[in-house]
Design a protein around this motif. Structure first.
Motif, mmCIF file in Angstrom:
data_model
loop_
_atom_site.group_PDB
_atom_site.id
_atom_site.type_symbol
_atom_site.label_atom_id
_atom_site.label_comp_id
_atom_site.label_asym_id
_atom_site.label_seq_id
_atom_site.Cartn_x
_atom_site.Cartn_y
_atom_site.Cartn_z
ATOM 1 N N GLY A 356 -4.257 2.068 -10.274
ATOM 2 C CA GLY A 356 -5.331 2.392 -9.643
ATOM 3 C C GLY A 356 -5.535 1.924 -8.458
ATOM 4 N N ALA A 357 -4.609 2.058 -7.496
ATOM 5 C CA ALA A 357 -3.972 1.836 -6.134
ATOM 6 C C ALA A 357 -4.815 2.936 -5.466
ATOM 7 C CB ALA A 357 -3.477 0.887 -5.997
ATOM 8 N N VAL A 358 -4.996 3.256 -4.260
ATOM 9 C CA VAL A 358 -5.007 4.396 -3.562
ATOM 10 C C VAL A 358 -4.231 3.741 -2.459
ATOM 11 C CG1 VAL A 358 -6.925 5.125 -2.057
ATOM 12 C CG2 VAL A 358 -7.954 3.808 -4.002
ATOM 13 N N LEU A 359 -4.356 5.153 -2.268
ATOM 14 C CA LEU A 359 -3.021 5.486 -1.156
ATOM 15 C C LEU A 359 -3.225 6.137 -0.399
ATOM 16 C CD1 LEU A 359 0.047 6.526 -3.471
ATOM 17 C CD2 LEU A 359 -0.041 4.787 -2.107
ATOM 18 N N LEU A 360 -3.139 5.868 0.748
ATOM 19 C CA LEU A 360 -3.732 6.676 2.323
ATOM 20 C C LEU A 360 -2.808 7.155 3.407
ATOM 21 C CD1 LEU A 360 -6.335 4.064 4.350
ATOM 22 C CD2 LEU A 360 -5.208 3.674 1.965
ATOM 23 N N ARG A 361 -3.111 7.573 4.411
ATOM 24 C CA ARG A 361 -2.587 7.615 5.587
ATOM 25 C C ARG A 361 -2.991 5.877 6.507
ATOM 26 N NH1 ARG A 361 0.506 11.557 7.321
ATOM 27 N NH2 ARG A 361 1.646 9.555 8.404
ATOM 28 N N TYR A 362 -1.669 5.970 7.323
ATOM 29 C CA TYR A 362 -1.857 4.820 8.977
ATOM 30 C C TYR A 362 -1.291 5.174 9.644
ATOM 31 C CZ TYR A 362 -2.696 -0.725 10.150
ATOM 32 O OH TYR A 362 -3.422 -1.524 11.026
ATOM 33 N N ASP A 363 -1.563 6.024 10.965
ATOM 34 C CA ASP A 363 -1.653 6.787 12.210
ATOM 35 C C ASP A 363 -1.611 5.694 12.285
ATOM 36 O OD1 ASP A 363 -0.580 9.021 10.217
ATOM 37 O OD2 ASP A 363 -1.978 9.996 10.363
ATOM 38 N N PRO A 364 -1.196 5.428 13.629
ATOM 39 C CA PRO A 364 0.273 6.121 13.792
ATOM 40 C C PRO A 364 1.641 5.728 12.924
ATOM 41 C CG PRO A 364 -0.098 5.045 15.705
ATOM 42 C CD PRO A 364 -1.310 4.710 14.836
ATOM 43 N N GLY A 365 1.521 6.901 11.571
ATOM 44 C CA GLY A 365 3.154 6.311 11.096
ATOM 45 C C GLY A 365 3.200 6.006 10.213
ATOM 46 N N GLY A 366 2.046 5.546 9.185
ATOM 47 C CA GLY A 366 2.668 5.032 7.872
ATOM 48 C C GLY A 366 1.999 5.493 6.517
ATOM 49 N N LEU A 367 2.264 4.612 5.298
ATOM 50 C CA LEU A 367 1.773 4.597 4.431
ATOM 51 C C LEU A 367 0.675 3.470 4.029
ATOM 52 C CD1 LEU A 367 3.518 7.219 2.232
ATOM 53 C CD2 LEU A 367 1.190 7.599 3.727
ATOM 54 N N LEU A 368 -0.732 3.327 3.420
ATOM 55 C CA LEU A 368 -0.935 1.751 2.581
ATOM 56 C C LEU A 368 -1.488 2.161 1.528
ATOM 57 C CD1 LEU A 368 -3.429 0.803 5.287
ATOM 58 C CD2 LEU A 368 -0.835 0.223 5.608
ATOM 59 N N ARG A 369 -1.126 1.397 0.353
ATOM 60 C CA ARG A 369 -1.638 0.754 -0.966
ATOM 61 C C ARG A 369 -2.767 -0.392 -0.961
ATOM 62 N NH1 ARG A 369 2.179 0.700 -3.303
ATOM 63 N NH2 ARG A 369 1.879 2.909 -4.081
ATOM 64 N N TRP A 370 -3.781 0.425 -1.564
ATOM 65 C CA TRP A 370 -5.839 -0.535 -1.290
ATOM 66 C C TRP A 370 -5.730 -0.832 -2.701
ATOM 67 C CZ3 TRP A 370 -10.364 1.407 -0.715
ATOM 68 C CH2 TRP A 370 -11.904 0.677 -0.685
ATOM 69 N N ARG A 371 -5.779 -1.777 -3.259
ATOM 70 C CA ARG A 371 -6.415 -2.064 -4.334
ATOM 71 C C ARG A 371 -8.077 -2.376 -4.053
ATOM 72 N NH1 ARG A 371 -2.421 -2.088 -7.902
ATOM 73 N NH2 ARG A 371 -0.045 -2.309 -6.866
ATOM 74 N N PRO A 372 -8.723 -1.727 -4.398
ATOM 75 C CA PRO A 372 -10.385 -1.959 -4.045
ATOM 76 C C PRO A 372 -10.357 -3.336 -5.231
ATOM 77 C CG PRO A 372 -9.986 0.643 -4.498
ATOM 78 C CD PRO A 372 -8.812 -0.016 -4.620
ATOM 79 N N GLU A 373 -10.295 -3.398 -6.923
ATOM 80 C CA GLU A 373 -11.315 -4.413 -7.536
ATOM 81 C C GLU A 373 -10.745 -6.081 -6.595
ATOM 82 O OE1 GLU A 373 -7.350 -3.664 -8.904
ATOM 83 O OE2 GLU A 373 -7.952 -2.751 -7.429
ATOM 84 N N THR A 374 -10.065 -5.403 -5.942
ATOM 85 C CA THR A 374 -8.969 -6.732 -5.426
ATOM 86 C C THR A 374 -8.814 -7.792 -4.590
ATOM 87 O OG1 THR A 374 -6.117 -6.432 -5.424
ATOM 88 C CG2 THR A 374 -7.484 -7.087 -7.713
ATOM 89 N N GLY A 375 -9.039 -6.413 -3.458
ATOM 90 C CA GLY A 375 -8.961 -6.710 -2.159
ATOM 91 C C GLY A 375 -7.403 -6.293 -1.680
ATOM 92 N N GLU A 376 -6.364 -6.310 -2.187
ATOM 93 C CA GLU A 376 -5.238 -6.107 -1.522
ATOM 94 C C GLU A 376 -4.826 -4.931 -0.826
ATOM 95 O OE1 GLU A 376 -1.127 -7.717 -3.574
ATOM 96 O OE2 GLU A 376 -2.747 -6.289 -4.430
ATOM 97 N N VAL A 377 -4.356 -5.257 -0.099
ATOM 98 C CA VAL A 377 -3.808 -3.724 1.413
ATOM 99 C C VAL A 377 -1.817 -4.353 1.538
ATOM 100 C CG1 VAL A 377 -3.877 -2.557 3.149
ATOM 101 C CG2 VAL A 377 -6.020 -4.157 2.077
ATOM 102 N N THR A 378 -1.201 -3.760 1.223
ATOM 103 C CA THR A 378 -0.300 -3.597 1.088
ATOM 104 C C THR A 378 0.780 -2.476 2.008
ATOM 105 O OG1 THR A 378 0.848 -3.037 -0.764
ATOM 106 C CG2 THR A 378 0.830 -5.233 -0.625
ATOM 107 N N GLY A 379 1.021 -2.723 2.820
ATOM 108 C CA GLY A 379 2.003 -1.213 3.637
ATOM 109 C C GLY A 379 3.485 -0.155 2.132
ATOM 110 N N VAL A 380 3.336 0.818 2.631
ATOM 111 C CA VAL A 380 3.989 1.334 1.389
ATOM 112 C C VAL A 380 5.340 1.673 2.261
ATOM 113 C CG1 VAL A 380 5.083 3.883 -0.172
ATOM 114 C CG2 VAL A 380 2.607 2.331 0.289
ATOM 115 N N VAL A 381 4.903 2.618 3.767
ATOM 116 C CA VAL A 381 6.454 2.600 4.723
ATOM 117 C C VAL A 381 5.888 3.383 6.169
ATOM 118 C CG1 VAL A 381 5.770 4.954 4.058
ATOM 119 C CG2 VAL A 381 7.853 4.670 4.617
#
Length: 393
Positions: A356-381
């Motif tokens: 249930g986390a959202v994966l999104l681009r984070y240009d320039p150069g990466g991917l993020l994972r966002w968990r809306p129900e907790t507000g947590e944001v972490t890097g993927v690559v």
């Protein structure tokens, strides 16, 4: 002694000891009793309070709650803040998708996958020249998609884009589809087999609705049978149609976007199309927070939809962000503020993961994972320049 004489004698004796003022004596006795009872009650209360206070003072203190530290692990408590900002310092806890940037280790023709986790087409950030599409298998090996040569997509005005789209990979990770001018190419990643289906038009959009393949040009959306290539038109915008939940009903589609912004359910019943639209409602967010315009592909999970856009936070507008909406009510419940100073349309959504986390681009150069129900944001690559398509839905 007779009974009558005895009664008189007793009466005389009692009269000799009777008080002079019996009422006053009775009230005085009553007051003394009340004073005695009040004093006893006060003493008892004081003793109780003293005993309780002493016991409380002597009782060991409750253990302090454990200190919380910022970790990449998932929080069990929902975060109450509906608008979050991407942290300046992101944690990268490690992820299988982190191998997307690894060197190519094999060709798809030589080593087909059991399942692909992602497709990746690198693009040089300096020259904008793209490389060949890569396939990351669930075994962690990166393969070169060598079974087909793909051209850039283009529209009627001649604007071009790389062939990999974020909806190219099917939710099960077994099939990839690529829109091309006048045709759609479907690759079975488990066998490396290729099918080409002629379809007139400057085709640019491609996404999966469960097992259904949706392809679009500038203003038309087609449903294409990926085996026979038979196509039929769908009454949905190729720009605003949402990538459905793989478990969604096959006869229902959803659009999010337009001017003014709206959520539209599209259903076909006995060949008749029904459209039910309602405006996007931002009143659940703090005053002054809203999406001004959506871009990129939206993704559905149950009753929830996420899509990137340009947003306003308070008095500042023109920032990049992602909105979470309820598909049934049109209410926007969460915003992720990605901020200014990034590539245009930097932060398109790539889908939902299984947790249930959202994966999104984070240009320039990466991917993020966002968990809306907790507000947590972490890097993927990190440092992943180019286009990505994930096996999510």
């Amino acid at each position: 002694m007779r009974e009558e004489k005895l009664r008189r004698l007793l009466t005389v004796v009692v009269e000799d000891v009777r008080p002079a003022h019996p009422a006053a004596t009775g009230w005085e006795r009553a007051r003394r009793v009340r004073r005695t009872r009040r004093a006893a009650g006060a003493v008892a209360l004081a003793v109780a309070l003293l005993t309780g206070g002493t016991a409380l003072a002597l009782r060991p203190a409750d253990p302090s709650p454990p200190a919380t530290t910022a970790t990449p692990s998932r929080s069990a408590v929902p975060h109450p803040v509906p608008v979050r900002t991407v942290p300046a310092d992101l944690a990268y806890p490690g992820d299988p998708l982190g191998r997307l940037g690894d060197p190519v280790g094999a060709t798809l023709s030589a080593r087909p996958v059991h399942k692909a986790l992602a497709l990746y087409q690198p693009v040089d950030p300096e020259t904008a020249v793209e490389g060949r599409i890569r396939v990351l298998g669930d075994d962690g090996l990166v393969r070169d998609l060598d079974v087909v040569t793909l051209a850039r997509t283009r529209d009627a005005e001649g604007n071009e884009a790389v062939p990999l789209k974020n909806g190219s990979l099917s939710p099960d990770g077994r099939t990839a589809a690529f829109a091309q001018t006048d045709e759609v190419i479907v690759v079975d990643l488990t066998t490396a087999a290729v099918r080409r289906h002629p379809l007139k038009g400057y085709l640019e959009h491609v996404l999966w609705s469960g097992d259904r393949l949706l392809v679009g040009d500038d203003d038309t959306t087609y449903e294409v049978d990926r085996v026979t290539g038979t196509a039929r038109k769908l009454p949905a915008s190729p720009w605003d149609v949402i990538t459905p939940d793989p478990a969604a009903r096959p006869d229902a589609l959803l659009e999010v976007g337009g001017t003014p912004l709206s959520v539209t359910r599209i259903r076909s019943v006995s060949g008749v199309t029904h459209r039910d639209s309602r405006p996007v409602d931002f009143r659940a967010l703090p005053r002054g927070n809203q999406v001004d315009e959506f871009y990129g592909r939206g993704w559905q999970r149950g009753d929830l939809v996420v899509r990137a856009g340009w947003i306003t936070i308070g008095s500042s507008s023109g920032m990049e962000g992602v909105a979470l909406l309820n598909a049934g009510t049109g209410v926007a419940t969460h915003l992720l503020n990605v901020g200014f100073g990034r590539w245009k349309s930097c932060c398109e959504v790539l889908g939902w993961d299984r947790d249930g986390a959202v994966l999104l681009r984070y240009d320039p150069g990466g991917l993020l994972r966002w968990r809306p129900e907790t507000g947590e944001v972490t890097g993927v690559v990190r440092n992943l320049y180019g286009e990505v398509s994930l096996a999510v839905g």
